[in-house]
Design a protein around this motif. Structure first.
Motif, PDB file in Angstrom:
ATOM      1  N   ASP A 192     -21.064 -29.417 -66.024  1.00 29.41           N
ATOM      2  CA  ASP A 192     -20.853 -28.017 -66.384  1.00 29.41           C
ATOM      3  C   ASP A 192     -20.483 -27.247 -65.119  1.00 29.41           C
ATOM      4  O   ASP A 192     -21.296 -27.164 -64.188  1.00 29.41           O
ATOM      5  CB  ASP A 192     -22.128 -27.435 -67.003  1.00 29.41           C
ATOM      6  N   PRO A 193     -19.271 -26.681 -65.034  1.00 25.58           N
ATOM      7  CA  PRO A 193     -18.861 -25.988 -63.806  1.00 25.58           C
ATOM      8  C   PRO A 193     -19.713 -24.771 -63.498  1.00 25.58           C
ATOM      9  O   PRO A 193     -19.805 -24.353 -62.341  1.00 25.58           O
ATOM     10  CB  PRO A 193     -17.406 -25.595 -64.090  1.00 25.58           C
ATOM     11  N   ALA A 194     -20.327 -24.174 -64.514  1.00 25.95           N
ATOM     12  CA  ALA A 194     -21.128 -22.970 -64.294  1.00 25.95           C
ATOM     13  C   ALA A 194     -22.505 -23.311 -63.736  1.00 25.95           C
ATOM     14  O   ALA A 194     -22.972 -22.723 -62.758  1.00 25.95           O
ATOM     15  CB  ALA A 194     -21.265 -22.183 -65.596  1.00 25.95           C
ATOM     16  N   THR A 195     -23.175 -24.297 -64.363  1.00 30.33           N
ATOM     17  CA  THR A 195     -24.555 -24.629 -63.965  1.00 30.33           C
ATOM     18  C   THR A 195     -24.635 -25.836 -63.048  1.00 30.33           C
ATOM     19  O   THR A 195     -25.632 -26.027 -62.343  1.00 30.33           O
ATOM     20  CB  THR A 195     -25.410 -24.893 -65.214  1.00 30.33           C
ATOM     21  N   GLY A 196     -23.597 -26.679 -63.071  1.00 34.40           N
ATOM     22  CA  GLY A 196     -23.622 -27.898 -62.272  1.00 34.40           C
ATOM     23  C   GLY A 196     -24.389 -29.034 -62.933  1.00 34.40           C
ATOM     24  O   GLY A 196     -24.527 -30.120 -62.356  1.00 34.40           O
ATOM     25  N   ALA A 197     -24.906 -28.802 -64.145  1.00 34.93           N
ATOM     26  CA  ALA A 197     -25.677 -29.822 -64.853  1.00 34.93           C
ATOM     27  C   ALA A 197     -24.741 -30.901 -65.392  1.00 34.93           C
ATOM     28  O   ALA A 197     -23.656 -30.611 -65.895  1.00 34.93           O
ATOM     29  CB  ALA A 197     -26.466 -29.187 -65.996  1.00 34.93           C
ATOM     30  N   GLU A 198     -25.178 -32.160 -65.276  1.00 36.65           N
ATOM     31  CA  GLU A 198     -24.381 -33.278 -65.753  1.00 36.65           C
ATOM     32  C   GLU A 198     -24.871 -33.739 -67.123  1.00 36.65           C
ATOM     33  O   GLU A 198     -26.072 -33.728 -67.395  1.00 36.65           O
ATOM     34  CB  GLU A 198     -24.438 -34.454 -64.773  1.00 36.65           C
ATOM     35  N   SER A 199     -23.943 -34.153 -67.968  1.00 39.35           N
ATOM     36  CA  SER A 199     -24.283 -34.728 -69.266  1.00 39.35           C
ATOM     37  C   SER A 199     -23.587 -36.073 -69.393  1.00 39.35           C
ATOM     38  O   SER A 199     -22.457 -36.239 -68.927  1.00 39.35           O
ATOM     39  CB  SER A 199     -23.847 -33.798 -70.399  1.00 39.35           C
ATOM     40  N   ALA A 200     -24.253 -37.040 -70.010  1.00 39.92           N
ATOM     41  CA  ALA A 200     -23.714 -38.386 -70.148  1.00 39.92           C
ATOM     42  C   ALA A 200     -23.592 -38.725 -71.626  1.00 39.92           C
ATOM     43  O   ALA A 200     -24.575 -38.660 -72.379  1.00 39.92           O
ATOM     44  CB  ALA A 200     -24.601 -39.398 -69.442  1.00 39.92           C
ATOM     45  N   THR A 233      -9.704 -36.654 -64.477  1.00 38.56           N
ATOM     46  CA  THR A 233     -10.407 -35.382 -64.629  1.00 38.56           C
ATOM     47  C   THR A 233     -11.875 -35.665 -64.903  1.00 38.56           C
ATOM     48  O   THR A 233     -12.248 -36.764 -65.287  1.00 38.56           O
ATOM     49  CB  THR A 233      -9.822 -34.574 -65.804  1.00 38.56           C
ATOM     50  N   GLY A 234     -12.708 -34.663 -64.696  1.00 35.15           N
ATOM     51  CA  GLY A 234     -14.138 -34.874 -64.924  1.00 35.15           C
ATOM     52  C   GLY A 234     -14.980 -33.688 -64.536  1.00 35.15           C
ATOM     53  O   GLY A 234     -16.144 -33.844 -64.155  1.00 35.15           O
ATOM     54  N   GLY A 235     -14.411 -32.494 -64.595  1.00 34.64           N
ATOM     55  CA  GLY A 235     -15.179 -31.307 -64.237  1.00 34.64           C
ATOM     56  C   GLY A 235     -15.585 -31.291 -62.775  1.00 34.64           C
ATOM     57  O   GLY A 235     -16.691 -30.880 -62.419  1.00 34.64           O
ATOM     58  N   PHE A 236     -14.685 -31.753 -61.884  1.00 33.52           N
ATOM     59  CA  PHE A 236     -14.998 -31.828 -60.457  1.00 33.52           C
ATOM     60  C   PHE A 236     -15.025 -30.447 -59.811  1.00 33.52           C
ATOM     61  O   PHE A 236     -14.322 -29.533 -60.238  1.00 33.52           O
ATOM     62  CB  PHE A 236     -13.940 -32.657 -59.711  1.00 33.52           C
ATOM     63  N   THR A 237     -15.838 -30.336 -58.742  1.00 32.66           N
ATOM     64  CA  THR A 237     -15.643 -29.247 -57.794  1.00 32.66           C
ATOM     65  C   THR A 237     -14.521 -29.698 -56.850  1.00 32.66           C
ATOM     66  O   THR A 237     -14.144 -30.876 -56.829  1.00 32.66           O
ATOM     67  CB  THR A 237     -16.911 -28.957 -56.991  1.00 32.66           C
ATOM     68  N   MET A 238     -14.003 -28.771 -56.065  1.00 29.92           N
ATOM     69  CA  MET A 238     -12.915 -29.117 -55.151  1.00 29.92           C
ATOM     70  C   MET A 238     -13.368 -30.174 -54.136  1.00 29.92           C
ATOM     71  O   MET A 238     -12.620 -31.108 -53.822  1.00 29.92           O
ATOM     72  CB  MET A 238     -12.429 -27.859 -54.424  1.00 29.92           C
ATOM     73  N   GLU A 239     -14.617 -30.063 -53.635  1.00 25.83           N
ATOM     74  CA  GLU A 239     -15.122 -31.026 -52.661  1.00 25.83           C
ATOM     75  C   GLU A 239     -15.315 -32.400 -53.286  1.00 25.83           C
ATOM     76  O   GLU A 239     -15.004 -33.431 -52.676  1.00 25.83           O
ATOM     77  CB  GLU A 239     -16.446 -30.521 -52.062  1.00 25.83           C
ATOM     78  N   GLU A 240     -15.828 -32.456 -54.521  1.00 28.44           N
ATOM     79  CA  GLU A 240     -16.012 -33.733 -55.209  1.00 28.44           C
ATOM     80  C   GLU A 240     -14.670 -34.420 -55.446  1.00 28.44           C
ATOM     81  O   GLU A 240     -14.549 -35.639 -55.278  1.00 28.44           O
ATOM     82  CB  GLU A 240     -16.729 -33.514 -56.536  1.00 28.44           C
ATOM     83  N   ALA A 241     -13.666 -33.647 -55.849  1.00 31.04           N
ATOM     84  CA  ALA A 241     -12.334 -34.213 -56.060  1.00 31.04           C
ATOM     85  C   ALA A 241     -11.749 -34.738 -54.749  1.00 31.04           C
ATOM     86  O   ALA A 241     -11.108 -35.797 -54.719  1.00 31.04           O
ATOM     87  CB  ALA A 241     -11.411 -33.163 -56.667  1.00 31.04           C
ATOM     88  N   ARG A 242     -11.991 -34.017 -53.653  1.00 32.13           N
ATOM     89  CA  ARG A 242     -11.478 -34.450 -52.339  1.00 32.13           C
ATOM     90  C   ARG A 242     -12.129 -35.764 -51.900  1.00 32.13           C
ATOM     91  O   ARG A 242     -11.447 -36.683 -51.430  1.00 32.13           O
ATOM     92  CB  ARG A 242     -11.748 -33.369 -51.290  1.00 32.13           C
ATOM     93  N   VAL A 243     -13.454 -35.867 -52.071  1.00 31.20           N
ATOM     94  CA  VAL A 243     -14.166 -37.092 -51.686  1.00 31.20           C
ATOM     95  C   VAL A 243     -13.689 -38.274 -52.525  1.00 31.20           C
ATOM     96  O   VAL A 243     -13.479 -39.381 -52.014  1.00 31.20           O
ATOM     97  CB  VAL A 243     -15.695 -36.892 -51.833  1.00 31.20           C
TER      98      VAL A 243
END
Length: 534
Positions: free
Chosen positions: A239-247, A329-339
């Motif tokens: 979730d880009p707003a909360t940062g919570a992950e769902s599987a 794609t996967g709801g990345f932040t910019m830093e996560e996508a860069r890594v």
């Protein structure tokens, strides 16, 4: 005067070069500005203990590399069985083991199967064969020498892959080396985002394209087990707003259609429609051809993009994709996508790595170490300067000038060779300060002996330098050899000490034998000195 001329030219050239190499560091630490862009070199690099950073010891799980190599043999063995019309119940990898089980339906096929393994798979060996219920169970294992080769290659490849990732991550002067057979020491000076660094280093980055099992029942698979040829993997969303992950569990076909080995590029782009970054990947010619065939043969089916056993996305194939491009794609932040893009570009690790040791050195501790190191240098240097003036009077001032120039030459040497200054390196500089005046002491005592014999100041200085030179060279060369051995076989703090000690020895030889002699000759020639203050 000819000797005076070449010494003067040599000293001037060395001083100018030293000033050029020291300038970026001086402007950085004195004025607080960045290093001048006109210079082709950088400032002096500080080690982990001085500027803070991250220290990791990793263990490459090389047994997994052998297991992966064995799993790649499965399709080849199956093909060999079909080619020789041997009826079987399949070839499977034994869980938690680098062994294969082959189930033959006829015991009469066993001699022929052994012959196939010996001829077509020379790196494998039949370790056992047993019959039960009309099925002959044959166990295959990799030969010992081949397994050792695979493990060594995995450790070496992991070292290079991690080095490539860290280079792209932008760490200045990282220290990355093997320890033993399967361990890797990593020191990252100046790193602040330790979590991102660990994620990047430890990510296996095994990229696979596999079809989604549309016919299978996910609930039934969760309750019992996945159907043959499929496995349960999680589609991870953030979730880009909360940062919570769902599987979300999904059934994914085990058959790998395309891997990340065919990647040529991976970069971060931004999707304005979805308002999130994604990773754009590009395949080589072979990979693009395979990707085009896969997408063309599976229109309206879902293609899962799997990275390290996690489904990042599973889009529906609307049409054949022949350009060799795809998106993750996967709801990345910019830093996560860069890594993620860095990990994919640098390549997959051949085996998982485990963090055995982790230490973080804060920048405050590093600044404190620098301050104490500088104070110890100043106090030690001042004590030596005062002693030389008191004991050798006017000649002591010449030794002090040579000593100050010696410290500047060490700093210039560190910048010129892009060596890393560590806390033990500062200790090496302090030791060099004492050793630098050692050569002057030998020369001055020889000059005193010549003066006591009635020699003129000019003759005494010339005889003093001539008689002391060989002794000074002998003493310093043996110490230089020791420093070279420490640098070659030492690691970390020992190597940092050896660097400054080696540079210090060379600079002290130059200042004692060339600079001091130049100052003496200049004073004696121009001032017409009758007595020497020594």
């Amino acid at each position: 005067m000819k000797n005076l001329s070449w010494r003067l030219i040599a000293v001037l050239v060395v001083i100018i070069m030293a000033a050029v190499f020291i300038l970026p560091t001086a402007s950085m630490y004195i004025k607080g500005t960045s290093e001048p862009e006109i210079w082709p070199h950088k400032k002096i690099n500080l080690g982990l203990d001085l500027q803070g950073g991250m220290h990791l010891v990793l263990e490459v799980q090389t047994e997994k590399a052998v297991e992966n190599a064995m799993s790649l043999k499965i399709s080849d063995i199956r093909q060999a069985l079909r080619k020789n019309t041997m009826k079987n119940r399949g070839v499977v990898l034994v869980d938690q083991s680098a062994k294969l089980h082959v189930k033959l339906l006829s015991a009469d096929d066993l001699p022929a199967f052994r012959s196939i393994i010996a001829d077509d798979f020379p790196d494998l060996a039949v370790t056992s064969a047993s019959e039960s219920g009309g099925i002959t169970l044959v166990t295959l294992a990799m030969k010992t020498d081949e397994a050792e080769r695979v493990e060594k290659f995995a450790a070496d490849q992991a070292l290079e892959t991690i080095r490539n990732r860290i280079d792209e991550f932008g760490v200045s002067e990282p220290d990355i080396r093997k320890q033993g057979e399967n361990r890797i020491l990593i020191q990252l000076p100046g790193i602040t985002d330790t979590k991102a660094a660990k994620d990047l280093i430890g990510k296996t980055a095994t990229l696979q394209f596999r079809l989604v099992d549309e016919e299978g029942d996910v609930r039934a698979a969760l309750a019992s087990h996945a159907p043959a040829g499929s496995e349960l993997l999680n589609l991870v969303r953030k979730d880009p707003a909360t940062g919570a992950e769902s599987a979300t569990p999904m059934l994914i076909k085990k058959r790998v259609l395309l891997t990340g080995d065919s990647l040529t590029d991976a970069r971060v782009l931004f999707d304005n429609m979805a308002n999130e970054p994604y990773v754009s990947i590009e395949f080589d010619r072979k990979g693009a051809h395979i990707f085009g065939k896969v997408t063309g043969a599976n229109v309206n089916r879902r293609l899962a993009i799997v990275l390290d056993d996690t489904v990042y996305s599973a889009p529906v194939i609307r049409d054949q994709i022949s350009g060799g491009h795809a998106q993750i794609t996967g709801g990345f932040t910019m830093e996560e996508a860069r890594v993620l893009a860095i990990a994919l570009r640098a390549g997959a690790l051949p085996a998982p790595v485990k963090i055995l040791e982790e230490r973080t050195v804060g920048p405050t501790l590093g600044a404190d170490s620098i301050r104490k190191g500088i104070w110890s240098m100043l106090i030690g240097g001042l004590a030596v300067i005062v002693f030389m003036v008191i004991y050798y009077r006017g000649s002591g001032l010449i030794a002090d000038v040579a000593l100050i120039l010696n410290v500047l030459l060490i700093a210039a040497g560190l910048a010129a060779f892009q060596a890393t200054l560590t806390l033990p390196g500062i200790a090496g500089i302090i030791l060099t300060i004492g050793m630098a005046v050692d050569a002057n002491v030998l020369i001055f005592e020889r000059i005193r002996e010549e003066l006591n014999l009635g020699q003129s100041p000019m003759a005494a200085v010339e005889a003093g330098f001539d008689k002391a030179t060989l002794t000074i060279l002998d003493a310093n060369v043996t110490t230089l050899i020791a420093a070279m051995v420490l640098f070659q076989f030492g690691s970390g703090p020992v190597k940092g000490f050896a660097v400054t000690l080696g540079i210090g020895i060379l600079s002290s030889l130059f200042t004692a034998l060339v600079v001091s002699r130049l100052l003496f000759d200049s004073i004696l020639h121009k001032a017409n000195v009758k007595t020497l203050s020594i």
